[in-house]
Design an enzyme around this catalytic site. Structure first.
Site, short mmCIF file in Angstrom:
data_model
loop_
_atom_site.label_atom_id
_atom_site.label_comp_id
_atom_site.label_asym_id
_atom_site.label_seq_id
_atom_site.Cartn_x
_atom_site.Cartn_y
_atom_site.Cartn_z
N LYS A 276 0.87 -1.19 0.00
CA LYS A 276 0.00 0.00 0.00
C LYS A 276 0.89 1.22 0.00
O LYS A 276 1.55 1.54 0.98
CB LYS A 276 -0.92 0.01 1.22
N ARG A 441 -17.34 0.45 -1.36
CA ARG A 441 -16.34 0.21 -0.33
C ARG A 441 -16.76 -1.06 0.42
O ARG A 441 -17.47 -1.00 1.42
CB ARG A 441 -16.25 1.40 0.64
#
Length: 588
Positions: A276, A441
């Site tokens: 990430k 999401r």
């Protein structure tokens, strides 16, 4: 005939000839749109706003369908359109002064009194000293076409040309039209209509399924296109809408996991882990030699990163493709810099070559959504990843995100430590069979970070500072979106983390968004998003949201995000539950 712009039929009877039917073209007046704005502004009820917009859409002729939705939102173009009006408050006031004969200083003083430039412009129009003999009522098409010209003017003398175009509009405007025209030009509509209300109104107006409207919008980010399809082709047409190169897709989002073990359990025992990166997410569209790069907010940032664009032309081997990745700023030591450095690149419009040297960028690609004429979003992630690897020729600056596919907690944790040691944020975990869900999401993608997730919240109010800070806002009221009411509700107040320069910048930015003043406290139209960190989330009866942030601290202005991208009450509730679970694990 309505689709050709005809909104009326005139029957002519002549005693000497047979009956004739003469079509009379009646362009839709801007006054009708201004009256809609006025009605929307007078109500806070989401259901009533939806009905008002739906009723208006029903009577819009076909030739205006693609522009009306954005005008209703208070915009002229979609966010991803490069065109900007480039008109500030001073130029607008000069145009109104030229159109009315009212001194610019008088208008400026009026704005200080009313706190609303739109209202002050309407007052100036009422004082108009004379009107042109050739004055014509404003039509929606004329207003839109003129604003397009204003946006497309460039070069020497462009400001003077913009001034004349705007003055001509205000010269023919009624006070109510001038009020909302001014607000549209400055991007401060204040009617409370956001994407959700417009989506529901399209469904109601044309009797189509709201989920199909949502899907079509997520795939194209174009309400004008979606509105036209909804009216002319109904549910069947909406169901056929697919990805189009050149129109950005709403990004799929992720939730946070409490641990790598939890992430693997959620993924069914095996997952793909990616580094990430602490950068800015981008979506790249390639069509031959043409490259367009969109930010997470779907703004076109292509011109600000020319060196990345040139590398992408060589790196993407497919003729047509849409890929996603994370742009990371790289320091002299080769380690990643905070994402704010990338945002500085996005904001820079001049002296870009200088910024290329100061803030070099690398792009780590992690997904492909379209290639060779085929949309891939319904294919499993593992297949999309293989396709991505097959069409990218890495060059050190453009590369495919480093990853690991594993069932082992120990292997994933080792990879996690490696990512953190390299200076990155943590890991992403992705289900191998997950399809790409634009705008969603869910738990098919999870973030694993050593700290609780920061929040992106909207500034909905502020309090004036004291002492040497009395001329600027000293603290800001933070709001999160409540999907049940359609409002941004308070979750706390932040005053720490700001420099003096930050407070001056935010005061300038927010002053024009003021909707109400109550002593030292002011309220804003929810437009500005900031990132905040905090010690913890607490349950709170004090706020309508039911939550409060303990010791929030300002981190950064997120001008790569709009209010629709900010965190919701539901998101805060999820983080609260995650926080409590993490506390339990620490105690155990």
């Amino acid at each position: 005939m309505e689709g050709d712009g005809w909104r009326d039929i005139k029957v002519v009877r002549n005693p000497y000839f047979s009956l004739r039917i003469v079509p009379t073209v009646v362009p839709m007046r801007y006054l009708e749109l201004a009256q809609l704005y006025q009605r929307l502004e007078k109500t806070t009820l989401k259901t009533l706003k939806t009905r008002l917009v739906a009723d208006f859409l029903k009577k819009v002729p076909n030739d205006l369908l693609e522009i009306i939705p954005y005008l209703i939102l208070g915009d002229v173009f979609p966010e991803w359109d490069e065109r900007e009006l480039g008109v500030g408050e001073k130029l607008l006031i000069r145009a109104v002064s030229m159109a009315t004969g009212v001194d610019a200083k008088e208008i400026e003083n009026s704005v200080k009194e009313t706190g609303d430039l739109g209202e002050s412009v309407a007052l100036a129009i009422k004082k108009r000293k004379q009107r042109s003999f050739f004055s014509q009522p404003l039509t929606i098409k004329r207003v839109y076409d003129t604003l397009v010209k204003v946006a497309e003017i460039s070069g020497e003398g462009s400001q003077d040309k913009k001034l004349k175009y705007l003055a001509n509009l205000f010269m023919d405007a009624e006070p109510i039209e001038a009020k909302y025209l001014a607000r549209t030009i400055l991007g401060i509509m204040r009617t409370g209509v956001a994407e959700g209300i417009l989506r529901d109104a399209i469904a109601e107006a044309f009797h189509v399924k709201v989920e199909l409207v949502e899907r079509a919008y997520m795939l194209t980010s174009d309400f004008g296109f979606v509105t036209k399809v909804a009216k002319l082709e109904g549910n069947e047409g909406l169901a056929k809408v697919t990805i189009q190169v050149g129109k950005p897709i709403k990004p799929m989002l992720a939730q946070q996991a409490a641990s790598i073990k939890d992430a693997l359990l959620e993924m069914g025992g095996e997952a793909e882990f990616e580094i990430k990166y602490d950068g800015a997410r981008v979506q790249v569209h390639k069509d031959g030699d043409r490259i367009i790069v969109y930010s997470r907010r779907l703004e076109n940032v292509t011109r600000s990163i020319p060196e990345v664009v040139e590398r992408l032309k060589r790196a993407i081997k497919a003729e047509k493709a849409i890929v996603e990745g994370e742009l990371v700023a790289v320091g002299e030591d080769g380690r990643p810099l905070p994402f704010q450095y990338v945002l500085r690149r996005f904001r820079r419009k001049y002296n870009i070559e200088e910024m290329i040297e100061k803030i070099p960028l690398e792009l780590n690609l992690f997904d492909v959504l379209y290639v060779g004429g085929k949309a891939l979003i319904d294919e499993p992630f593992i297949e999309r990843r293989k396709t991505l690897e097959g069409i990218i020729e890495a060059d050190g600056w453009i590369k495919v995100a480093e990853n690991l596919i594993t069932k082992s907690v120990e292997e994933a944790e080792s990879f996690y430590r490696k990512a953190l040691g390299m200076g990155h944020e943590g890991l992403m975990a992705k289900r191998l069979d997950s399809v790409y869900e634009p705008g969603n999401r869910g738990k098919k993608w999870l973030k694993i970070k050593p700290t609780m997730e920061n929040l992106d919240l909207v500034i909905i109010g502020a309090e004036w500072g004291e002492g040497r800070r009395a001329h600027v806002f000293g603290s800001f009221i933070l709001g999160a979106y409540d999907p049940h009411t359609g409002e941004f509700v308070e979750v706390g107040k932040v005053g720490s983390g700001f420099t003096d320069e930050d407070l001056i910048e935010f005061t300038k930015m927010l002053k024009r968004l003021i909707t109400k003043e109550e002593g030292k406290r002011v309220w804003f139209e929810p437009k500005v998003v900031i990132e905040v960190t905090y010690q913890e989330i607490q349950k709170s009866p004090k706020y309508r949201s039911g939550f409060a942030l303990r010791f929030p601290r300002y981190v950064a202005l997120r001008d790569d995000k709009g209010p629709e991208d900010a965190d919701t009450i539901e998101r805060i509730a999820q983080l609260y539950e995650l926080q409590e679970r993490m506390k339990g694990k620490k105690i155990a």
